[in-house]
Design an enzyme around this catalytic site. Structure first.
Site, PDB file in Angstrom:
ATOM      1  N   SER A 294       0.752  -1.285   0.026  1.00 40.01           N
ATOM      2  CA  SER A 294      -0.105   0.025   0.089  1.00 40.01           C
ATOM      3  C   SER A 294       0.869   1.217  -0.059  1.00 40.01           C
ATOM      4  O   SER A 294       1.669   1.454  -0.923  1.00 40.01           O
ATOM      5  CB  SER A 294      -1.038   0.018   1.350  1.00 40.01           C
ATOM      6  OG  SER A 294      -1.988   0.927   1.171  1.00 40.01           O
TER       7      SER A 294
ATOM      8  N   ASP B 245     -10.386  -3.907  -5.127  1.00 42.79           N
ATOM      9  CA  ASP B 245      -9.376  -2.917  -4.445  1.00 42.79           C
ATOM     10  C   ASP B 245      -9.404  -1.742  -5.477  1.00 42.79           C
ATOM     11  O   ASP B 245      -9.398  -1.708  -6.590  1.00 42.79           O
ATOM     12  CB  ASP B 245      -8.047  -3.507  -4.305  1.00 42.79           C
ATOM     13  CG  ASP B 245      -6.652  -2.457  -3.509  1.00 42.79           C
ATOM     14  OD1 ASP B 245      -7.473  -1.177  -3.289  1.00 42.79           O
ATOM     15  OD2 ASP B 245      -5.780  -2.791  -3.527  1.00 42.79           O
TER      16      ASP B 245
ATOM     17  N   HIS C  26      -8.142  -4.839  -0.632  1.00 41.86           N
ATOM     18  CA  HIS C  26      -7.021  -4.191   0.022  1.00 41.86           C
ATOM     19  C   HIS C  26      -6.616  -4.775   1.178  1.00 41.86           C
ATOM     20  O   HIS C  26      -7.212  -5.151   1.846  1.00 41.86           O
ATOM     21  CB  HIS C  26      -7.253  -2.764  -0.149  1.00 41.86           C
ATOM     22  CG  HIS C  26      -5.974  -1.793  -0.051  1.00 41.86           C
ATOM     23  ND1 HIS C  26      -5.067  -1.656  -0.805  1.00 41.86           N
ATOM     24  CD2 HIS C  26      -5.492  -1.490   1.029  1.00 41.86           C
ATOM     25  CE1 HIS C  26      -4.135  -1.017  -0.658  1.00 41.86           C
ATOM     26  NE2 HIS C  26      -4.208  -0.795   0.740  1.00 41.86           N
TER      27      HIS C  26
END
Length: 328
Positions: A169, A267, A297
């Site tokens: 991320s 996501d 995610h």
């Protein structure tokens, strides 16, 4: 989309989350205010996936910590070293958390696992978090820690010719930028980028994933807006388009270290991750993408509850091991 994907894993559920993933995501639903309306300390307390973390066998890595000074700030690193003589490959890791959340502790088991399974030294970097330390503080920390690790590889019982960088991320965002920022001589020391659902653009253009998964899929448009605002202070368009913030907007004039992408289907970042993978491939960078059906995610942080989360971790281990062997 599929021209850049070399492997698709999981069961096709017509773009929806798997029942197991959906159950975890729904457990974060709350009658309280949305996370983006919390004060920062409350938000950090609420932003935890610890109960879904991967289970470890008896840890076989020695763990130590060190503080690196650069400029006016110190950055802490946590060093996971496998048993044995070495020298070991090195994997420099930046945790996720939207530049605002998470810590060395939140990703401790993930780093243990990579060290155990890939037989490498993992350097987890405790980069500065926003809003206390907005851009470019965290990026500077990871960049300086990477240079330090490259220069001190031998003293860490590491192999300076077998160094990978990665993150998930926001950590993936920082890792992509550092891989581009390194001087040419240092770029050659990187043998792999491991980019796990990276943030490649903080003001995403309209895309099928951004529109479809903007709400109710764990990582929402509101959270991205809120945390990028904290990261950038004012989230102005000029800052958001800065390639040091949104690497998809930068020029990549020459091949970088090979890149391995973990892409989650459900996501909002899915399409921008694939777009950045294509951008790298167009420069001649070797790119491989694994695409995990039905996953939201942050699904690696749910590897204790999701089999595909564990699979993705093992896929990262396999790619790291392959890359390190190629440098032998």
């Amino acid at each position: 989309m599929h021209n850049i994907i070399d492997k698709v894993l999981g069961i096709d559920l017509a773009g929806e989350m798997s029942p197991e993933a959906s159950s975890i995501v729904r457990s974060f639903d709350s009658p309280n205010s949305p996370v983006e309306e919390f004060d920062i300390e409350q938000a950090r307390r609420e932003h935890s996936l610890a109960e879904h973390d991967i289970e470890l066998s008896e840890p076989v890595s020695t763990v130590s910590e060190k503080t690196i000074s650069h400029g006016t700030r110190d950055v802490r690193i946590r060093i996971y070293t496998p048993e044995g003589e070495g020298p070991f490959p090195i994997f420099i890791y930046a945790h996720g958390g939207c530049w605002v959340f998470c810590s060395l502790d939140s990703h401790d088991k993930i780093c243990h696992y990579f060290s155990q399974q890939a037989r490498c030294i993992v350097i987890s970097v405790d980069y500065a978090l926003a809003p206390e330390y907005p851009f470019p503080s965290g990026l500077d920390d990871l960049y300086q820690a990477t240079l330090w690790c490259m220069e001190h590889a031998a003293s860490l019982h590491g192999d300076p010719q077998k160094i990978a960088i990665g993150g998930d991320s926001a950590g993936g965002n920082l890792a992509t930028v550092v891989a581009q920022m390194l001087p040419a001589s240092k770029k050659k020391q990187l043998c792999l980028q491991v980019l796990i659902y990276p943030i490649c653009e903080v003001l995403p253009q309209a895309s099928s994933s951004f529109e479809r998964y903007a709400e109710n899929y764990f990582f929402t448009k509101e959270i991205l807006d809120w945390t990028s605002h904290l990261y950038l202070k004012n989230n102005s368009e000029s800052s958001a388009l800065n390639p040091l913030v949104s690497p998809i907007h930068g020029d990549v004039p020459e091949p970088l270290a090979p890149a391995f992408f973990v892409i989650a289907e459900c996501d909002i970042l899915r399409d921008q991750g694939l777009a950045y993978a294509r951008k790298l491939a167009q420069t001649g960078t070797s790119v491989r993408c694994h695409y995990y059906l039905g996953m939201p995610h942050a699904f690696l942080a749910m590897a204790g509850s999701l089999s595909l989360g564990r699979q993705a971790m093992d896929d990262c281990v396999k790619r790291l091991t392959e890359s390190f062997l190629l440098q032998s």
